[in-house]
Design a protein around this motif. Structure first.
Motif, PDB file in Angstrom:
ATOM      1  N   VAL A  91      14.335  -3.831  -6.553  1.00 53.29           N
ATOM      2  CA  VAL A  91      13.159  -2.983  -6.839  1.00 53.29           C
ATOM      3  C   VAL A  91      11.870  -3.702  -6.451  1.00 53.29           C
ATOM      4  O   VAL A  91      10.989  -3.133  -5.809  1.00 53.29           O
ATOM      5  CB  VAL A  91      13.137  -2.589  -8.331  1.00 53.29           C
ATOM      6  CG1 VAL A  91      11.820  -1.923  -8.699  1.00 53.29           C
ATOM      7  CG2 VAL A  91      14.290  -1.657  -8.644  1.00 53.29           C
ATOM      8  N   THR A  92      11.779  -4.999  -6.819  1.00 57.82           N
ATOM      9  CA  THR A  92      10.566  -5.748  -6.510  1.00 57.82           C
ATOM     10  C   THR A  92      10.343  -5.847  -5.005  1.00 57.82           C
ATOM     11  O   THR A  92       9.247  -5.607  -4.504  1.00 57.82           O
ATOM     12  CB  THR A  92      10.665  -7.173  -7.101  1.00 57.82           C
ATOM     13  OG1 THR A  92      11.102  -7.074  -8.442  1.00 57.82           O
ATOM     14  CG2 THR A  92       9.323  -7.871  -7.053  1.00 57.82           C
ATOM     15  N   MET A  93      11.424  -6.180  -4.291  1.00 50.70           N
ATOM     16  CA  MET A  93      11.286  -6.359  -2.844  1.00 50.70           C
ATOM     17  C   MET A  93      10.890  -5.047  -2.163  1.00 50.70           C
ATOM     18  O   MET A  93      10.052  -5.027  -1.275  1.00 50.70           O
ATOM     19  CB  MET A  93      12.599  -6.892  -2.246  1.00 50.70           C
ATOM     20  CG  MET A  93      12.884  -8.313  -2.649  1.00 50.70           C
ATOM     21  SD  MET A  93      11.495  -9.390  -2.250  1.00 50.70           S
ATOM     22  CE  MET A  93      11.756 -10.744  -3.336  1.00 50.70           C
ATOM     23  N   ILE A  94      11.508  -3.962  -2.605  1.00 51.21           N
ATOM     24  CA  ILE A  94      11.155  -2.666  -2.011  1.00 51.21           C
ATOM     25  C   ILE A  94       9.694  -2.338  -2.329  1.00 51.21           C
ATOM     26  O   ILE A  94       8.948  -1.855  -1.476  1.00 51.21           O
ATOM     27  CB  ILE A  94      12.100  -1.549  -2.513  1.00 51.21           C
ATOM     28  CG1 ILE A  94      13.504  -1.763  -1.931  1.00 51.21           C
ATOM     29  CG2 ILE A  94      11.581  -0.170  -2.095  1.00 51.21           C
ATOM     30  CD1 ILE A  94      14.518  -0.751  -2.385  1.00 51.21           C
ATOM     31  N   ALA A  95       9.276  -2.655  -3.559  1.00 50.80           N
ATOM     32  CA  ALA A  95       7.892  -2.366  -3.946  1.00 50.80           C
ATOM     33  C   ALA A  95       6.918  -3.164  -3.095  1.00 50.80           C
ATOM     34  O   ALA A  95       5.900  -2.638  -2.638  1.00 50.80           O
ATOM     35  CB  ALA A  95       7.690  -2.681  -5.423  1.00 50.80           C
ATOM     36  N   ILE A  96       7.252  -4.438  -2.863  1.00 51.05           N
ATOM     37  CA  ILE A  96       6.368  -5.280  -2.049  1.00 51.05           C
ATOM     38  C   ILE A  96       6.337  -4.764  -0.607  1.00 51.05           C
ATOM     39  O   ILE A  96       5.278  -4.608  -0.006  1.00 51.05           O
ATOM     40  CB  ILE A  96       6.844  -6.757  -2.091  1.00 51.05           C
ATOM     41  CG1 ILE A  96       6.528  -7.337  -3.462  1.00 51.05           C
ATOM     42  CG2 ILE A  96       6.188  -7.568  -1.003  1.00 51.05           C
ATOM     43  CD1 ILE A  96       7.084  -8.727  -3.687  1.00 51.05           C
ATOM     44  N   GLY A  97       7.514  -4.461  -0.081  1.00 55.70           N
ATOM     45  CA  GLY A  97       7.598  -3.977   1.296  1.00 55.70           C
ATOM     46  C   GLY A  97       6.875  -2.659   1.482  1.00 55.70           C
ATOM     47  O   GLY A  97       6.076  -2.497   2.417  1.00 55.70           O
ATOM     48  N   SER A  98       7.120  -1.717   0.565  1.00 58.55           N
ATOM     49  CA  SER A  98       6.501  -0.412   0.782  1.00 58.55           C
ATOM     50  C   SER A  98       5.012  -0.463   0.450  1.00 58.55           C
ATOM     51  O   SER A  98       4.229   0.309   0.999  1.00 58.55           O
ATOM     52  CB  SER A  98       7.215   0.678  -0.018  1.00 58.55           C
ATOM     53  OG  SER A  98       7.261   0.342  -1.365  1.00 58.55           O
ATOM     54  N   GLY A  99       4.622  -1.426  -0.400  1.00 52.47           N
ATOM     55  CA  GLY A  99       3.194  -1.633  -0.641  1.00 52.47           C
ATOM     56  C   GLY A  99       2.493  -2.016   0.651  1.00 52.47           C
ATOM     57  O   GLY A  99       1.430  -1.500   0.985  1.00 52.47           O
ATOM     58  N   ALA A 100       3.138  -2.924   1.403  1.00 59.49           N
ATOM     59  CA  ALA A 100       2.551  -3.365   2.662  1.00 59.49           C
ATOM     60  C   ALA A 100       2.445  -2.211   3.648  1.00 59.49           C
ATOM     61  O   ALA A 100       1.431  -2.030   4.319  1.00 59.49           O
ATOM     62  CB  ALA A 100       3.384  -4.496   3.245  1.00 59.49           C
ATOM     63  N   SER A 101       3.508  -1.392   3.732  1.00 59.26           N
ATOM     64  CA  SER A 101       3.415  -0.318   4.723  1.00 59.26           C
ATOM     65  C   SER A 101       2.444   0.770   4.280  1.00 59.26           C
ATOM     66  O   SER A 101       1.828   1.425   5.112  1.00 59.26           O
ATOM     67  CB  SER A 101       4.790   0.254   5.094  1.00 59.26           C
ATOM     68  OG  SER A 101       5.583   0.437   3.997  1.00 59.26           O
ATOM     69  N   LYS A 153       7.872  -1.821   7.892  1.00 57.01           N
ATOM     70  CA  LYS A 153       9.047  -1.138   7.343  1.00 57.01           C
ATOM     71  C   LYS A 153      10.287  -1.998   7.556  1.00 57.01           C
ATOM     72  O   LYS A 153      11.121  -2.141   6.662  1.00 57.01           O
ATOM     73  CB  LYS A 153       9.228   0.222   8.016  1.00 57.01           C
ATOM     74  CG  LYS A 153       8.503   1.317   7.260  1.00 57.01           C
ATOM     75  CD  LYS A 153       8.908   2.691   7.740  1.00 57.01           C
ATOM     76  CE  LYS A 153       7.990   3.738   7.153  1.00 57.01           C
ATOM     77  NZ  LYS A 153       7.663   4.786   8.093  1.00 57.01           N
ATOM     78  N   THR A 154      10.390  -2.560   8.741  1.00 60.43           N
ATOM     79  CA  THR A 154      11.529  -3.428   9.032  1.00 60.43           C
ATOM     80  C   THR A 154      11.551  -4.594   8.066  1.00 60.43           C
ATOM     81  O   THR A 154      12.581  -4.940   7.501  1.00 60.43           O
ATOM     82  CB  THR A 154      11.432  -3.962  10.473  1.00 60.43           C
ATOM     83  OG1 THR A 154      11.132  -2.870  11.321  1.00 60.43           O
ATOM     84  CG2 THR A 154      12.720  -4.626  10.889  1.00 60.43           C
ATOM     85  N   MET A 155      10.369  -5.157   7.832  1.00 55.75           N
ATOM     86  CA  MET A 155      10.288  -6.278   6.907  1.00 55.75           C
ATOM     87  C   MET A 155      10.756  -5.849   5.514  1.00 55.75           C
ATOM     88  O   MET A 155      11.496  -6.567   4.848  1.00 55.75           O
ATOM     89  CB  MET A 155       8.847  -6.777   6.830  1.00 55.75           C
ATOM     90  CG  MET A 155       8.668  -7.925   5.871  1.00 55.75           C
ATOM     91  SD  MET A 155       6.937  -8.280   5.534  1.00 55.75           S
ATOM     92  CE  MET A 155       6.524  -7.084   4.293  1.00 55.75           C
ATOM     93  N   SER A 156      10.344  -4.643   5.135  1.00 54.10           N
ATOM     94  CA  SER A 156      10.688  -4.212   3.783  1.00 54.10           C
ATOM     95  C   SER A 156      12.192  -3.957   3.659  1.00 54.10           C
ATOM     96  O   SER A 156      12.808  -4.249   2.637  1.00 54.10           O
ATOM     97  CB  SER A 156       9.833  -3.005   3.405  1.00 54.10           C
ATOM     98  OG  SER A 156      10.589  -1.881   3.198  1.00 54.10           O
ATOM     99  N   ILE A 157      12.797  -3.455   4.727  1.00 55.78           N
ATOM    100  CA  ILE A 157      14.251  -3.265   4.715  1.00 55.78           C
ATOM    101  C   ILE A 157      14.941  -4.627   4.620  1.00 55.78           C
ATOM    102  O   ILE A 157      15.900  -4.818   3.874  1.00 55.78           O
ATOM    103  CB  ILE A 157      14.718  -2.501   5.967  1.00 55.78           C
ATOM    104  CG1 ILE A 157      14.253  -1.045   5.880  1.00 55.78           C
ATOM    105  CG2 ILE A 157      16.232  -2.581   6.131  1.00 55.78           C
ATOM    106  CD1 ILE A 157      14.407  -0.280   7.156  1.00 55.78           C
ATOM    107  N   LEU A 158      14.398  -5.589   5.360  1.00 60.27           N
ATOM    108  CA  LEU A 158      14.960  -6.938   5.363  1.00 60.27           C
ATOM    109  C   LEU A 158      14.895  -7.557   3.961  1.00 60.27           C
ATOM    110  O   LEU A 158      15.873  -8.102   3.463  1.00 60.27           O
ATOM    111  CB  LEU A 158      14.167  -7.792   6.349  1.00 60.27           C
ATOM    112  CG  LEU A 158      14.877  -9.058   6.815  1.00 60.27           C
ATOM    113  CD1 LEU A 158      16.047  -8.702   7.697  1.00 60.27           C
ATOM    114  CD2 LEU A 158      13.904  -9.958   7.555  1.00 60.27           C
ATOM    115  N   LEU A 159      13.730  -7.418   3.342  1.00 59.65           N
ATOM    116  CA  LEU A 159      13.564  -7.941   1.980  1.00 59.65           C
ATOM    117  C   LEU A 159      14.578  -7.303   1.038  1.00 59.65           C
ATOM    118  O   LEU A 159      15.226  -7.970   0.247  1.00 59.65           O
ATOM    119  CB  LEU A 159      12.150  -7.655   1.473  1.00 59.65           C
ATOM    120  CG  LEU A 159      11.030  -8.535   2.011  1.00 59.65           C
ATOM    121  CD1 LEU A 159       9.688  -8.029   1.502  1.00 59.65           C
ATOM    122  CD2 LEU A 159      11.241  -9.974   1.606  1.00 59.65           C
TER     123      LEU A 159
END
Lengths: 234, 409
Positions: free
Chosen positions: B37-47, B281-287
């Motif tokens: 959840v945290t990683m997705i939140a950080i990733g989607s925050g960036a996008s 988005k790629t980064m967030s998927i990776l995270l």
């Protein structure tokens, strides 16, 4: 038609290259309402015989008719259903669930019969009162004496109104006083309510409760009569 | 048929009996789900941050820059040659069907003075369409209108940063500022846009009518020449078409032969930002994928616990089978136990993830975005882990031989 009919039942266990014929061509009939005691030394095949009658195990060959239905080829699910509806087990070790109360233990078969919680409680309490344990319904097994635990087990065996009660050395872990009490319960159930009862035992005085005795030796029935002579070697 | 509530009750009772062990198994899932959840939140925050930037520069924006001069084989930068004209801008607006609005601009930097305050900022001479093209909102007052452009009035629309630096608490509307010592009346204040992708302050800006900029501020510019042209395509999909139409049109207008290079450059900003968005988005998927590994480890923990539990409760399974439990009843009981463990873990993991995301966002000043989607994913995934890793132990339990199970010490 007999309640139980075994025809040429053979049970073979394989241990690598070895084969052990635990039951060797057993043919026997037990009528409804009989009180049978099964005797014999360890390894004579009496436990396997009980397992097959109790539908916990299936024979290698031969036919087993229960209530006229050939159950020797039944699937695991069908056997489970037979055990649930027609067989009540009582074990030497009592085999109660330690974390369930007496009442919950008695309810167990009813859960698998799909009976509603309210009905289950009603039935279980009724049966518990019949074995004289109404006041112990909410006790856990560890809070009960051996004799009381075995009475809970008997209540559990009876709760689904089975055709047969199968007891495997039910007094093996009990003192002589409790043993007699338990046997009196079996006797009463048989005489007053006509439960077909089959009991495995080592002890001649327990076997004396039976109206018929079957003695096993090396996978064969060596005696089947009202009273079998006591074999001093055993 | 055994009722589902009975099975659930049996499972809950077993879990309660081993509270500590159940908790430790759940902890693995909590950490796993929390990490996802945290990683997705950080990733989607960036996008989301990038998406905001896309909308802040104005969506579907195309820039037309003058070409570079080539002097003796040395190619100079954009704008070394002033090839774009007001007429070019008008022609683009008139003839390119995929274009929604066009705003030519003349740019420069100048010192601006109000009272005893002064500030160096970007001065942009433009037309009224700039509001549409860059999607500016006006906080107060109005933007430059046709009348201002026709008569070259000395009016200015200022950005938030300029308003702050020059005026502070004072209301800028109607005040006179001096740009290169020439007095301009402030007629409007723009709403805040914030930083651009490259970190430029987009609010550090003053708009004046293009004609005024030509005549009075940046007099060296050849008449009719513009520094660059802002174009807004009518939709995201029509950007490539608009780009092509602009190129064809300008090549014609500038009489460029088939083998000659363009004397202008068409830049598609939206496309560049979209690319940046894709990479985030790629980064967030990776995270998320990395975090999933911890969820996987948690799942293995669940499987381990369930296997231990099956072994420990062999006799119980035997008893249940003897009184009529079918293999599928036993299987269901253990499956529900493991799904229950992981779903509980999922709920608390979600809470942990939300907490961790908020912590990251406040401590590291990183934009986070917790979506319902990621919550559902986390929850569904944890239930799936329960089924997946619970299946083998449950299958093992249901496959026990009742006779052996009853004899088990």
């Amino acid at each position: 038609m007999s309640l139980i009919e075994l025809e040429n039942i053979v049970k073979v266990y394989k241990f690598g290259e070895f084969e052990i014929r635990v039951l060797d061509n057993i043919t026997v009939k037990i009528e409804k309402g009989e009180f049978v005691c099964i005797m014999g030394p360890s390894g004579s095949g009496k436990s396997t015989f009980m397992n097959i009658i109790g539908c916990l195990d299936t024979p290698t060959s031969g036919k087993y008719y229960l209530d006229g239905v050939d159950v020797s080829t039944f699937s695991l699910d069908q056997l489970a259903e037979i055990r649930n509806k027609k067989i009540g087990f009582v074990f030497q070790q009592f085999n109660l669930l330690p974390r369930a109360t007496a009442l919950e233990n008695v309810e167990l078969p009813l859960i698998y019969a799909g009976i509603s919680a309210k009905k289950r409680k009603e039935l279980a309490l009724h049966i518990l009162s019949k074995v004289g344990l109404s006041d112990r319904a909410n006790h856990y097994p560890r809070q009960l004496s051996g004799g009381q635990q075995q009475r809970v087990a008997i209540a559990r065996a009876l709760v689904n109104s089975p055709s047969i009660i199968l007891a495997d050395e039910p007094t093996g872990n009990l003192d002589s006083k409790s043993s007699l009490e338990i046997m009196e319960i079996f006797k009463k159930l048989n005489e007053e309510q006509g439960f077909t009862t089959i009991i495995v035992t080592h002890e001649p005085d327990i076997a004396a409760f039976g109206k018929r005795q079957i003695r096993f030796l090396d996978g064969k029935i060596v005696c089947d009569s009202k009273v079998c002579p006591v074999d001093e070697k055993l | 048929m055994i009722s589902i509530t009975s099975i659930i009750n049996i499972a809950l009772r077993a879990l309660r009996a081993n509270a500590m062990r159940s908790f430790l198994a759940i902890l693995g899932i909590i950490i796993g789900v929390g990490a996802v959840v945290t990683m997705i939140a950080i990733g989607s925050g960036a996008s989301e941050k990038i998406s905001k930037q896309i909308s802040s520069i104005g969506s579907n924006l195309i820039l037309v820059l003058p070409g570079a001069t080539t002097q003796g084989g040395i190619r100079m930068g954009h704008g070394t040659q002033q090839t774009l004209t007001m007429a070019d801008a008008e022609a683009i607006g008139r003839e390119c069907s995929a274009v929604m609005a066009v705003a030519p601009a003349i740019t420069g930097t100048a010192q601006v003075v109000f009272g005893n305050q002064n500030w160096a900022t970007a001065i942009i001479g433009t037309t009224p369409e700039m509001v549409t093209v860059r999607e500016w909102e006006l906080l107060w007052g109005r933007f430059i209108n046709e009348q201002d452009v026709r008569s070259g009035t000395k009016v200015a629309v200022i950005g938030q940063t300029v308003a702050e630096k020059l005026f502070g608490e004072v209301d800028p509307l109607g005040k006179i500022i001096r740009i290169k010592k020439i007095p301009f009346e402030v007629i409007g204040v723009l709403d805040k846009k914030g930083q651009s992708l490259t970190g430029q302050d987009q609010d550090d800006i003053i708009y004046v009518p293009i004609t005024t900029a030509q005549r009075t501020l940046f007099g060296q510019t050849l008449p009719g020449r513009v520094r660059l042209i802002y174009v807004k395509a009518s939709s995201l999909e029509s950007i490539p078409q608009a780009t092509e139409q602009i190129r064809t049109l300008l090549r014609q207008r500038h009489r460029i032969g088939p083998n000659q290079e363009d004397d202008f450059t068409v830049m598609d900003l939206t496309q560049m930002l979209k690319a940046a968005e894709e990479s985030t988005k790629t980064m967030s998927i990776l995270l998320g994928a990395i975090a999933s590994v911890s969820l996987l480890v948690g799942g293995i923990g669940i499987m381990n616990i369930m296997l231990v539990s099956v072994t420990e409760r062999t006799r119980e399974i035997g008893i249940r089978m003897a009184v009529g439990a079918k293999p599928k009843d036993i299987r269901m009981q253990f499956l529900i136990e493991s799904v229950f463990l992981t779903t509980i873990g999922g709920v608390f993991g979600l809470l942990l993830g939300i907490g961790a995301s908020l912590a990251v966002s406040s401590l590291m000043d990183w934009p986070v975005s917790i979506s319902l989607f990621s919550a559902i994913i986390a929850f569904g995934f944890s239930a799936f882990v329960g089924v997946f890793f619970g299946f083998y132990p449950a299958y093992k339990a249901s496959n026990l031989n009742p006779i052996e199970a009853l004899r088990y010490e």
